[in-house]
Scaffold this active site. Structure first.
Site, PDB file in Angstrom:
ATOM      1  N   HIS A 124     -16.458  23.021  46.694  1.00  0.00           N
ATOM      2  CA  HIS A 124     -16.240  22.360  45.404  1.00  0.00           C
ATOM      3  C   HIS A 124     -14.773  22.504  45.021  1.00  0.00           C
ATOM      4  O   HIS A 124     -14.198  23.581  45.142  1.00  0.00           O
ATOM      5  CB  HIS A 124     -17.132  22.994  44.331  1.00  0.00           C
ATOM      6  CG  HIS A 124     -16.879  22.480  42.948  1.00  0.00           C
ATOM      7  ND1 HIS A 124     -16.212  23.215  41.990  1.00  0.00           N
ATOM      8  CD2 HIS A 124     -17.194  21.292  42.362  1.00  0.00           C
ATOM      9  CE1 HIS A 124     -16.149  22.519  40.865  1.00  0.00           C
ATOM     10  NE2 HIS A 124     -16.722  21.354  41.070  1.00  0.00           N
ATOM     11  N   HIS A 170      -7.007  18.950  39.468  1.00  0.00           N
ATOM     12  CA  HIS A 170      -8.162  19.015  38.594  1.00  0.00           C
ATOM     13  C   HIS A 170      -7.761  18.385  37.272  1.00  0.00           C
ATOM     14  O   HIS A 170      -6.989  18.980  36.507  1.00  0.00           O
ATOM     15  CB  HIS A 170      -8.603  20.467  38.415  1.00  0.00           C
ATOM     16  CG  HIS A 170      -9.986  20.604  37.892  1.00  0.00           C
ATOM     17  ND1 HIS A 170     -10.453  21.749  37.289  1.00  0.00           N
ATOM     18  CD2 HIS A 170     -11.036  19.733  37.894  1.00  0.00           C
ATOM     19  CE1 HIS A 170     -11.718  21.580  36.935  1.00  0.00           C
ATOM     20  NE2 HIS A 170     -12.086  20.364  37.303  1.00  0.00           N
TER      21      HIS A 170
END
Length: 593
Positions: A124, A170
């Site tokens: 992830h 991110h």
């Protein structure tokens, strides 16, 4: 096991300074039983391998290879070159040549089934070096993950500050970006250093159509023939890992314009079906054979109820539409799915195509509570990806066993994190030669006579019982500073041993603490009744007891129960981050009764 393999595996180090007198009584008794006049000959050792170690295929040549390997260690007393002394036998048992998982099995699962039939080693936010809010983005954690055997890499792609190129970061955080092309090139270089089986790149796409075209160009130029593109055909079933060896697979949502075209097409189909239904109602419905394309089971009103910052889009399309797709869409081999509706709707299985669905850990729990059996039915054909909830800003992880129990193939963890969830992940993917693909148990793939599905929470009869004996441990004296555990005395070690699996099998037990000893001897036996051994992982941890403070960590490992070698085995331990210690190990025995 071949003679050559035994010699390659034999890597005893100078760390071994134990003497046979320190061996547990059971080990001494076994030596007496399988020796004569203080010597275990090659024939004795061969019988020991077959009868105690349960290595039915072991040959006399295998036993000879062990003796030859030990003979090279000049500090061991091999009597008259006839066989093993008690010390040499003890060294064999505690050595690298005697692991808990067979090094010779390699990839031994059936690899010709569709991708949906496997648990897949999944990361992830694979580009993050630390926490989810402010750490650097880099290709280094991607490289490290691939070297460990991870097969699914996630990249979040965004326009760079000049809006003319693509970064990986991110979104909505202070993470520093890394260029997409750097990540793609590193994936190419390291994708198959550990495993030849396919690497899937899941893209979380936040870019404009012009940049999507640039991504397509980058991907094509970087991977070329390595890229798996199904072309104009809609996947009715996923290909097998075997057929996709050394291939790169892209999975993401299609572009917005394509989705809008899909929505228009689906509305037309609905209108046509509605008219046909009205006509049939007047005369009574016919019962023709269902033809390809006749089914209205597209489920265009379904939804996976995902977080807005994650993907998944429903798609379909005939050849004419796919011919008009931009090059970016042609790259997408595994399309993600987003549907409108409730859990029952978006877990409905479409027989005409396969998709990928993503749920965060909280939504997975919700689905399990009311639709557990639907999850299992869905994952027989389709891919389910589970990812950490957004509040795990420290890159911590959830229990991956929860997803595996219900057939989720892509249980995604933060590989840069630490702790027990990752230990379980490492344990699961030590199976099948560490290739990153583990065949799911048959009960997750088959239905009963009345189409019933096994409920992982149901109480089932015991299939087998694993008996574990924890004899002793050693190696801390060489890998740790003398004052690491206690400033003024040797450590007080104890071992925790247990099972991670279905709820009925999950348990942890512990030995007593052995005081003031760098080489603790426990000689304790535990039994673990297993109702679903196919999903059971053996958890092993060593801690140092501290009366006034938190107990110190002394090592851990996790092993797939279904691949354990029976008999007396040397079990290497790993540190908190999952790296293997140079010397620390336990001597244990595994039996199934």
């Amino acid at each position: 096991m071949s003679k050559q393999t035994y010699r390659v595996c034999f890597c005893f180090r100078r760390r071994f300074k134990l003497h046979a007198a320190e061996a547990p009584d059971e080990i001494k008794s076994l030596f007496m039983q399988y020796s004569e006049d203080g010597t275990m000959t090659v024939d004795h050792l061969h019988r020991f391998l077959v009868e105690v170690q349960k290595e039915e295929r072991a040959t006399r040549e295998d036993a000879q290879a062990i003796v030859d390997g030990l003979r090279e260690l000049k500090h061991l007393n091999i009597l008259h070159r006839k066989g093993l002394s008690p010390e040499a036998f003890f060294r064999y048992l505690f050595g690298d040549v005697n692991p808990p998982l067979s090094p010779n099995q390699g990839v031994h699962h059936d690899m010709d089934a569709p991708l949906s039939h496997y648990f897949i080693y999944t990361g992830h936010n694979s580009y993050l070096t630390g926490n989810q809010l402010s750490s650097d983005c880099s290709d280094v954690p991607i490289i490290e993950a691939l070297q460990k055997g991870v097969r699914v890499i996630e990249l979040d792609i965004w326009p760079n500050s000049s809006k003319n190129n693509i970064d990986v970061l991110h979104g909505g955080t202070l993470t520093t970006p890394v260029e997409l092309i750097k990540c793609l090139r590193s994936i190419k270089e390291y994708a198959f250093v550990t495993s030849e089986y396919p690497v899937i790149i899941t893209l979380e796409d936040h870019i404009t159509p012009d940049l999507q075209a640039k991504v397509a160009e980058m991907v094509n130029q970087t991977y070329g023939d390595m890229l798996f593109c199904p072309g104009t055909e809609c996947l009715k079933e996923f290909p097998s890992p075997e057929s996709l060896k050394r291939r790169i697979i892209i999975s993401t949502k299609p572009p917005k314009k394509y989705l809008e075209a899909q929505e228009i097409k689906e509305k037309k189909i609905e209108q046509q079906n509605s008219k046909a239904s009205t006509h049939e109602d007047a005369w009574g419905k016919e019962l023709p054979e269902l033809k390809r394309g006749d089914s209205a089971a597209g489920d265009s009103n379904d939804s996976d109820e995902e977080d807005n910052n994650h993907e998944e889009v429903l798609n379909d399309g005939d050849k004419a539409q796919r011919d008009m797709m931009p090059e970016y869409v042609r790259l997408i081999a595994i399309h993600a799915v987003k549907r409108k509706g409730g859990l029952t709707d978006y877990l409905r299985v479409n027989p005409d195509k396969v998709t990928r669905l993503s749920l965060n850990e909280q939504k997975l729990e919700k689905a399990i509570a009311g639709h557990g059996k639907d999850l299992i039915r869905f994952t027989r054909r389709n891919l389910l990806r589970v990812f950490p909830k957004s509040t795990r800003i420290d890159s911590s992880n959830y229990n991956p066993m929860v997803g595996w129990r219900y057939g989720a193939q892509m249980v995604a963890l933060n590989m840069q994190g630490h702790g027990r969830p990752l230990w379980l992940m490492h344990g699961m993917f030590r199976a099948n030669g560490g290739c990153g693909y583990v065949k799911k148990p048959e009960f997750l793939m088959e239905s009963g006579p009345d189409s019933e599905v096994l409920d992982p929470k149901a109480k089932l009869p015991v299939k087998t019982t694993l008996k574990v004996t924890v004899y002793m441990g050693e190696g801390w004296y060489y890998d740790f500073h003398r004052t690491h555990f206690d400033a003024y005395s040797p450590p007080d070690f104890y071992t925790r041993v247990g099972i991670a699996g279905v709820p009925a099998d999950t348990v942890m037990k512990r030995t007593r603490a052995v005081e003031d000893n760098w080489t603790p001897v426990w000689n304790e036996e535990f039994e673990f009744p297993l109702t679903v051994p196919e999903l059971a992982l053996l958890r092993i941890e060593v801690h140092e007891y501290d009366m006034s403070e938190k107990d110190d960590f002394g090592g851990q490992t996790c092993l797939p129960v279904w691949e354990l070698q029976r008999g007396i085995r040397s079990v290497p331990l790993h540190n908190y981050e999952g790296e293997k210690y140079r010397s620390v190990r336990l001597l244990m025995r595994f039996e199934f009764v």
